[in-house]
Design a protein around this motif. Sequence first.
Motif, PDB file in Angstrom:
ATOM      1  N   PRO A 348      32.499  38.631  51.266  1.00  0.00           N
ATOM      2  CA  PRO A 348      31.532  39.725  51.472  1.00  0.00           C
ATOM      3  C   PRO A 348      32.064  41.037  50.890  1.00  0.00           C
ATOM      4  N   VAL A 349      31.138  41.897  50.490  1.00  0.00           N
ATOM      5  CA  VAL A 349      31.503  43.218  49.986  1.00  0.00           C
ATOM      6  C   VAL A 349      32.113  44.033  51.128  1.00  0.00           C
ATOM      7  N   ALA A 350      33.287  44.590  50.914  1.00  0.00           N
ATOM      8  CA  ALA A 350      33.977  45.359  51.949  1.00  0.00           C
ATOM      9  C   ALA A 350      34.896  46.380  51.298  1.00  0.00           C
ATOM     10  N   TYR A 351      35.027  47.548  51.902  1.00  0.00           N
ATOM     11  CA  TYR A 351      35.893  48.590  51.362  1.00  0.00           C
ATOM     12  C   TYR A 351      37.348  48.128  51.244  1.00  0.00           C
ATOM     13  N   PRO A 352      37.918  47.448  52.268  1.00  0.00           N
ATOM     14  CA  PRO A 352      39.333  47.043  52.157  1.00  0.00           C
ATOM     15  C   PRO A 352      39.606  45.962  51.115  1.00  0.00           C
ATOM     16  N   ASN A 353      38.546  45.396  50.497  1.00  0.00           N
ATOM     17  CA  ASN A 353      38.788  44.405  49.446  1.00  0.00           C
ATOM     18  C   ASN A 353      39.676  44.964  48.338  1.00  0.00           C
ATOM     19  N   ARG A 354      39.662  46.271  48.163  1.00  0.00           N
ATOM     20  CA  ARG A 354      40.437  46.885  47.078  1.00  0.00           C
ATOM     21  C   ARG A 354      41.940  46.682  47.251  1.00  0.00           C
ATOM     22  N   TYR A 355      42.352  46.333  48.430  1.00  0.00           N
ATOM     23  CA  TYR A 355      43.773  46.130  48.675  1.00  0.00           C
ATOM     24  C   TYR A 355      44.216  44.682  48.435  1.00  0.00           C
ATOM     25  N   ALA A 356      43.294  43.832  48.010  1.00  0.00           N
ATOM     26  CA  ALA A 356      43.623  42.432  47.767  1.00  0.00           C
ATOM     27  C   ALA A 356      44.338  42.272  46.429  1.00  0.00           C
ATOM     28  N   SER A 357      45.156  41.252  46.336  1.00  0.00           N
ATOM     29  CA  SER A 357      45.848  40.982  45.082  1.00  0.00           C
ATOM     30  C   SER A 357      44.962  40.247  44.092  1.00  0.00           C
ATOM     31  N   SER A 358      43.927  39.552  44.581  1.00  0.00           N
ATOM     32  CA  SER A 358      43.006  38.820  43.721  1.00  0.00           C
ATOM     33  C   SER A 358      42.089  39.779  42.972  1.00  0.00           C
ATOM     34  N   ARG A 359      41.945  39.559  41.668  1.00  0.00           N
ATOM     35  CA  ARG A 359      41.070  40.408  40.857  1.00  0.00           C
ATOM     36  C   ARG A 359      39.632  40.331  41.323  1.00  0.00           C
ATOM     37  N   GLN A 360      39.127  39.117  41.605  1.00  0.00           N
ATOM     38  CA  GLN A 360      37.735  38.971  42.030  1.00  0.00           C
ATOM     39  C   GLN A 360      37.473  39.685  43.345  1.00  0.00           C
ATOM     40  N   VAL A 361      38.375  39.496  44.305  1.00  0.00           N
ATOM     41  CA  VAL A 361      38.189  40.134  45.616  1.00  0.00           C
ATOM     42  C   VAL A 361      38.286  41.653  45.484  1.00  0.00           C
ATOM     43  N   GLY A 362      39.245  42.129  44.717  1.00  0.00           N
ATOM     44  CA  GLY A 362      39.417  43.567  44.553  1.00  0.00           C
ATOM     45  C   GLY A 362      38.210  44.254  43.942  1.00  0.00           C
ATOM     46  N   ALA A 363      37.464  43.548  43.108  1.00  0.00           N
ATOM     47  CA  ALA A 363      36.291  44.134  42.458  1.00  0.00           C
ATOM     48  C   ALA A 363      35.102  44.258  43.398  1.00  0.00           C
ATOM     49  N   LEU A 364      35.127  43.552  44.537  1.00  0.00           N
ATOM     50  CA  LEU A 364      34.030  43.608  45.512  1.00  0.00           C
ATOM     51  C   LEU A 364      34.307  44.702  46.532  1.00  0.00           C
ATOM     52  N   ARG A 365      34.588  45.911  46.062  1.00  0.00           N
ATOM     53  CA  ARG A 365      35.081  46.992  46.910  1.00  0.00           C
ATOM     54  C   ARG A 365      34.022  47.967  47.371  1.00  0.00           C
ATOM     55  N   PHE A 366      32.811  47.879  46.868  1.00  0.00           N
ATOM     56  CA  PHE A 366      31.750  48.777  47.326  1.00  0.00           C
ATOM     57  C   PHE A 366      30.381  48.144  47.176  1.00  0.00           C
ATOM     58  N   ALA A 367      29.440  48.663  48.014  1.00  0.00           N
ATOM     59  CA  ALA A 367      28.051  48.211  47.952  1.00  0.00           C
ATOM     60  C   ALA A 367      27.363  48.865  46.757  1.00  0.00           C
ATOM     61  N   GLY A 368      26.173  48.346  46.423  1.00  0.00           N
ATOM     62  CA  GLY A 368      25.407  48.917  45.316  1.00  0.00           C
ATOM     63  C   GLY A 368      24.754  47.833  44.492  1.00  0.00           C
ATOM     64  N   ASP A 369      24.333  48.190  43.302  1.00  0.00           N
ATOM     65  CA  ASP A 369      23.729  47.226  42.390  1.00  0.00           C
ATOM     66  C   ASP A 369      24.813  46.441  41.673  1.00  0.00           C
ATOM     67  N   TYR A 370      24.802  45.135  41.884  1.00  0.00           N
ATOM     68  CA  TYR A 370      25.680  44.245  41.141  1.00  0.00           C
ATOM     69  C   TYR A 370      24.887  43.645  39.974  1.00  0.00           C
ATOM     70  N   TYR A 371      25.547  43.395  38.873  1.00  0.00           N
ATOM     71  CA  TYR A 371      24.869  42.960  37.652  1.00  0.00           C
ATOM     72  C   TYR A 371      25.204  41.509  37.323  1.00  0.00           C
ATOM     73  N   LEU A 372      24.147  40.738  37.034  1.00  0.00           N
ATOM     74  CA  LEU A 372      24.299  39.384  36.529  1.00  0.00           C
ATOM     75  C   LEU A 372      24.022  39.413  35.032  1.00  0.00           C
ATOM     76  N   VAL A 373      24.966  38.957  34.251  1.00  0.00           N
ATOM     77  CA  VAL A 373      24.868  39.013  32.788  1.00  0.00           C
ATOM     78  C   VAL A 373      24.900  37.591  32.250  1.00  0.00           C
ATOM     79  N   VAL A 374      23.830  37.206  31.538  1.00  0.00           N
ATOM     80  CA  VAL A 374      23.698  35.861  31.003  1.00  0.00           C
ATOM     81  C   VAL A 374      23.713  35.919  29.475  1.00  0.00           C
ATOM     82  N   HIS A 375      24.579  35.121  28.865  1.00  0.00           N
ATOM     83  CA  HIS A 375      24.657  35.074  27.398  1.00  0.00           C
ATOM     84  C   HIS A 375      24.512  33.640  26.920  1.00  0.00           C
TER      85      HIS A 375
END
Length: 470
Positions: A348-375
Motif C-alpha cells: 500500500p502507498v505509505a509515507y514511511p515506504n521511503r525508508y525501505a531498501s527496495s526500489r519498488q517500495v521506496g517509490a510508493l511514498r506518496f498518494a496521487g496520480d500513478y501512471y500506467l505506461v504501455v508500449h
Amino acid sequence: MGRWCGVRRRTGAGGARPPASGRAAGASAVRPWATAAVRLAAVTVLAATTASLPGGTALAAGAAGAAGAAGAAGAAGGAEGYAFADGAARVEGASDTAGAALLQPGATYRSSLARNDTLYYRLELDADSDTYVSVTAVPGSEGEVTAVDGVRVSVRDADGASCSLGSATFGAAHSPRPVTAWGMREIEPRASRCQDAGTYYVAVERVRPQDSPPDDWDLELTTAAEPRPRRAGPTEPPGTWDSASPEPLAGQPERRAGGSGFARATAVGQGVWQSDIRPGQTLYYKVPVDWGRQVYASAELGGSDDASGYATGALRLGLHNPVRGEVDDAAKGYTGRPAAVGLAALPPVAYPNRYASSRQVGALRFAGDYYLVVHLAAQVADDFGDGPFGLTLRVRLRGTAEAGPEYTGEPRPKGVFELSAADRAAAPENGATRDGDAAMRAVAVGGIGTGSLLLAGLAVWTVTARRRAA
C-alpha cells in the motif's frame, strides 16, 4: 540517493435596449443566449449523471465532447509521437555547472540532449523539502537503440557529491520509446550529505553514448517539492502487507483510448479498459491512488492473423508514481497469439515506504496520480504488420483509503502528493466490474436527483427571461 538509485443581456448601439416591436422581437433578443446556456447546462448535467451510472462512462465522455470539453474524457492515443506538456518552458542545458539554468519546483521544461553531452541544470533548495526531478527522454522513432542505452539522471550538491542516481533503459525489445528516469534530494534522519539549504545540480546524460543513435533526443523535465510533515512519524518502512497477486479483474471492457504523454494521460479507475495500439506506440493512463491503497494492473495484447514470428519483450507495462518515478515494469514477448503481462504485487502507498531498501517500495511514498505506461515494440510490425492491435488494461485497487501526513507547507506543484474529490471523480470506474457496484448505484441516484433539480430550475429561469424580454 544513498539507499537506492533510484451572462449579460444584449443591448443595441450605445447600450440602448434593442427595439421591442412585439413578442417576436423580445424573444429573438433572448433566445440565442438563453437557449445556448440551457443546452450547455443540460449537456453538463447529462455528462455528470451518466458518468455515475454503471456503464455510463462512454455516454458521459460523448456528452462532454459535445459541450467542448473533450479533454476531460481523456486524450486520444492516435498519434505515435510523445505529447509534451502544454506551456512547458524551453531551457538549455549547460555543459558545466557554472552556466546551469535554474529549474523551479513545480514547473515543467523542455530541452534536448545530444549523444555525447552531459547537461547541467540548477536547483535552489531549502533544508526542509524533499525535491524530485524527472527526465523523460524521447528518441527519434527511426533510430536503432540498444537494450542498455537510455537516460541517466543524477542530483549533486555544490561540491559534486551525489545525492541520488537513477537511470532508465530501452530494454530487450530494442524499441525506441520515451524513457523516464528520476532523481531526488531528500531530507533523511540518518543522512549526512545533501541535507543543507543551497545550490544543487541536476546532471543528465545518455547511459551508453558510444552505442547511442546520433540524433538529439527531446527531453521533458519536471520538478516537484514535497514539504516536511508537521508531525514526525515512523522512520521505518511498514512491516507486513498482503503480497499475494490478485486475480485479474473480470468484466466487459469499456473503450478508453490512452494518452500520448504524462501530461495527456487518460484518467481511469478500477476497471477493464480497452484501446488500440500500434507498433512503436506508447500509451499513458493515470490512476488516482490514495494513502493506504494498493494498485495492481495487467495488460493484454490481442492475437494476430499471422502467428509465425516472435518479437522479444514486445508488450511492456510500467507503473510510475506521481512525480513520474518508475515503480515497476514488466515485458512479454509476442508470437502473434494473445499475450498478457502484469505488474508485481506492490505494498500500500505509505509515507514511511521511503525508508525501505527496495526500489519498488521506496517509490510508493506518496498518494496521487500513478501512471500506467504501455508500449508495443516497433519490431512487432516486422512479423505481424502495422496493426492496430487490441489492447486490454485491467486495473484493480485494494485496501481502505487512509489519511496522509499533514504537510508544513504547500506542495509544488499543488496536488501532486495528495488526492482531491475532483481527482477521484475524473477517474471513472468500469460499471462491469464486481467491486463498488453498490457505491456506484448510490452515486447514480444522487446524480439523477441533482440533475433533475438543475434542469427544472433552468427551465423556470428560461421562461422568466423570455417574459422579461417580451
